[in-house]
Design a protein around this motif. Structure first.
Motif, PDB file in Angstrom:
ATOM      1  N   ALA A 142      44.687  50.026  38.958  1.00 26.08           N
ATOM      2  CA  ALA A 142      43.518  50.059  39.473  1.00 26.08           C
ATOM      3  C   ALA A 142      43.023  51.664  39.386  1.00 26.08           C
ATOM      4  O   ALA A 142      43.853  52.487  39.504  1.00 26.08           O
ATOM      5  CB  ALA A 142      43.326  49.709  40.827  1.00 26.08           C
ATOM      6  N   ALA A 143      41.670  51.799  39.206  1.00 24.99           N
ATOM      7  CA  ALA A 143      41.155  53.386  39.200  1.00 24.99           C
ATOM      8  C   ALA A 143      39.839  53.454  39.894  1.00 24.99           C
ATOM      9  O   ALA A 143      38.960  52.541  39.538  1.00 24.99           O
ATOM     10  CB  ALA A 143      41.380  53.647  37.904  1.00 24.99           C
ATOM     11  N   THR A 144      39.490  54.344  40.557  1.00 22.51           N
ATOM     12  CA  THR A 144      38.245  54.799  40.988  1.00 22.51           C
ATOM     13  C   THR A 144      37.560  55.388  39.765  1.00 22.51           C
ATOM     14  O   THR A 144      38.249  56.088  39.262  1.00 22.51           O
ATOM     15  CB  THR A 144      38.363  55.742  42.173  1.00 22.51           C
ATOM     16  OG1 THR A 144      38.910  54.925  43.411  1.00 22.51           O
ATOM     17  CG2 THR A 144      37.031  55.795  42.576  1.00 22.51           C
ATOM     18  N   VAL A 145      36.225  55.003  39.538  1.00 27.12           N
ATOM     19  CA  VAL A 145      35.491  55.691  38.185  1.00 27.12           C
ATOM     20  C   VAL A 145      34.236  56.149  38.779  1.00 27.12           C
ATOM     21  O   VAL A 145      33.667  55.607  39.657  1.00 27.12           O
ATOM     22  CB  VAL A 145      35.398  54.694  37.263  1.00 27.12           C
ATOM     23  CG1 VAL A 145      36.495  54.043  36.665  1.00 27.12           C
ATOM     24  CG2 VAL A 145      34.480  53.421  37.558  1.00 27.12           C
ATOM     25  N   ALA A 146      33.737  57.032  38.011  1.00 26.14           N
ATOM     26  CA  ALA A 146      32.145  57.655  38.567  1.00 26.14           C
ATOM     27  C   ALA A 146      31.684  57.408  37.027  1.00 26.14           C
ATOM     28  O   ALA A 146      31.923  57.761  35.913  1.00 26.14           O
ATOM     29  CB  ALA A 146      32.343  59.064  38.808  1.00 26.14           C
TER      30      ALA A 146
END
Lengths: 229, 333
Positions: free
Chosen positions: B72-76
């Protein structure tokens, strides 16, 4: 040679030595390029040498056009002495089929035998004028008058990387599969994009280039070892 | 360290990996490349607290669909006004989301803008060329264009609950005409032609990619049939071809060329110019080179202040509620 100065947007100065191409103008470009390379002014990012002018690009946060112009004017007298002769690089070329699809056309356009066209090309005194068009595309001056031919009316697509091409007084070794309207007289296994992070390009502007003839078997052997597929 | 994998379910043309680019190689025919809209790209990285210039994905109007297959990863996502969909949740660009394993993230053209940027809390594994993962589109050198079916591997990934939400949009870009400094070959045009370039309106044509943006409008005839020696080109050069058609050269420009340049777009205005779309109109206005330097300095200052603001984590939902309570009294007493 007193140059003209032109401001480019917020971040570069174009120093132009002449309107027309000449050895003297290109020599002045190379001399100034060498001088700025050896002693760059504060805020300079890079220089780009071309036929008759040198682009000096800079960080507008750190400096501005007038400061760069003053610095360049201060270099002009001294820079002529700083001119280097360049390094001589050898580029191997195979003139055999299927690598030389335009050799016959150059031969009939010039009235020389294909062998004489090859020998004329090998005898040329080539120098790197500038890079352009695509990464690693080094424009070489020095194609002998006897084999100078104009560009084709329409470009040919998908010309393989490593093609040795000529048009007018200029010669170029392609680095990518690209369209070209120049005449293809051979193929080189010599990598211009070297893959060496410390020296990623074979030539610098101003270097001399000599071509060395190789046969198809040697080409096959060397091409296997080099980058372009 | 955590890892994540994304499969490219769909990538339109000109969807490429980009970073801050590779300055310093123009003398070898290599332009800087890097993001077309550097402000939006920098905002996406800042919003995640990433290092400036960390590699992200530049998304064209062709759009991009990714499926998270591992981790999982947070993205902008920043730039233009693109439509963003994560699972069933629909939103727009200038947002921060977390993509979990099994979820699908799609970023497609919205109403406005030509380029959006997807930055990750994590590092993309990709080839480098000359010290940069920026893709030079015509050669494919660098990180490369994304292809449907390909897998993107990320290392050092993180889920950053404290960063989720909207990214404030920059409000310091002017809506005035695109500012240029005339030249360096304006002497090859009649005075009236330069005036016409600076007063008439042009439309962005379909011939718009990472190399340049061809414009439609009044013909800009060259004064006399001349061919100038090939000269250096910069990002922002407005070259006029023999048929009188201007093209603004952009991130992947040729480094030299023989067409005269009537003007050069100042660097602060390139970010908003590239967000125009085919058919949209563009006007140019000239300023002096000294004004151009002053504008570049002022833009850099405003940009730095904006990025500093964007880079502050706003805290987790619990922390934000707590802060609200403290500032507005005792909602949860």
């Amino acid at each position: 040679m007193d140059p003209q100065f032109k401001a480019i947007a917020d971040h570069a100065l174009l120093v132009t030595f002449a309107e027309e191409i000449s050895d003297a103008a290109h020599g002045a470009v190379l001399a100034l390029d060498a001088a700025l390379g050896a002693n760059p002014p504060d805020g300079m990012i890079e220089t780009v040498p071309a036929m008759v002018n040198l682009l000096v690009s800079f960080d507008p946060i750190l400096t501005e056009h007038d400061a760069i112009k003053t610095y360049v004017q201060g270099c002009l007298g001294a820079s002529l002495k700083a001119r280097t002769e360049g390094i001589t690089r050898t580029v191997q070329v195979c003139y055999e089929a299927p690598f030389s699809p335009d050799l016959a056309a150059v031969s009939s356009a010039t009235g020389l035998t294909p062998e004489a066209v090859i020998n004329a090309h090998l005898s040329g005194d080539f120098r790197v004028l500038m890079y352009g068009f695509s990464p690693g595309y080094a424009y070489l001056s020095g194609v002998p008058g006897a084999i100078q031919v104009p560009r084709k009316p329409a470009p040919v697509r998908d010309v393989p990387a490593g093609s040795v091409i000529i048009a007018g007084p200029q010669c170029l070794i392609t680095t990518l599969k690209m369209p070209t309207g120049w005449s293809i007289i051979g193929r080189s296994p010599t990598a211009i994009l070297t893959g060496d992070p410390d020296a990623p390009f074979l030539f610098d502007v101003g270097d001399r280039v000599t071509f060395q003839r190789i046969d198809a078997a040697t080409f096959a052997q060397l091409d296997k070892a080099s980058d372009h597929g | 360290m955590a890892e994540a994998a994304f499969t490219v379910a769909f990538a339109g043309p000109l969807v490429t990996l980009q970073d801050a680019g590779r300055p310093g190689h123009m003398r070898f025919g290599v332009p800087q490349s890097g993001a077309m809209d550097r402000l939006a790209f920098d905002a996406a990285n800042a919003a995640l607290g990433n290092k400036s210039g960390q590699t992200g994905i530049e998304i064209s109007l062709g759009g991009l669909v990714l499926q998270c297959t591992h981790g999982a990863a947070t993205v902008a996502i920043a730039g233009g006004d693109f439509t963003v969909q994560l699972g069933t949740q629909k939103t727009r660009s200038w947002t921060i989301l977390t993509v979990q394993k099994g979820e699908r993230l799609s970023i497609t053209a919205g109403k406005v803008g030509s380029w959006a940027y997807l930055a990750f809390a994590g590092r993309i594994t990709a080839p480098e060329w000359l010290g940069s993962q920026a893709t030079h589109a015509t050669s494919g050198f660098g990180g490369g264009a994304l292809q449907s079916g390909q897998t993107i591997i990320l290392s050092d990934t993180a889920v950053r609950e404290d960063r989720l939400g909207d990214i404030p949009k920059p409000d310091f870009q002017t809506s005035r005409p695109i500012r240029v400094v005339t030249g360096p070959q304006d002497q090859h045009f009649a005075k009236e032609t330069v005036t016409q370039f600076l007063t008439d309106s042009f439309a962005v044509s379909d011939a718009f990619d990472r190399m340049g943006m061809r414009l439609k409008g009044p013909e800009l005839p060259l004064a006399g049939a001349l061919s100038i020696p090939s000269e250096p080109i910069v990002r922002g050069s407005v070259q006029v071809s023999g048929d009188g058609v201007p093209t603004v050269l952009l991130a992947d420009h040729q480094t030299t060329g023989g067409y005269p340049k009537i003007a050069t777009v100042i660097s602060p205005d390139i970010d908003r110019l590239v967000q125009h779309r085919a058919g949209q109109s563009v006007r140019f206005a000239d300023i002096t080179s000294a004004q151009a330097v002053a504008e570049a300095r002022s833009y850099a200052q405003q940009k730095a202040a904006y990025l500093a603001e964007v880079s502050v984590a706003r805290g987790t939902l619990a922390q934000r509620l707590m802060r609200e309570n403290l500032s507005h009294g005792c909602a949860f007493d």
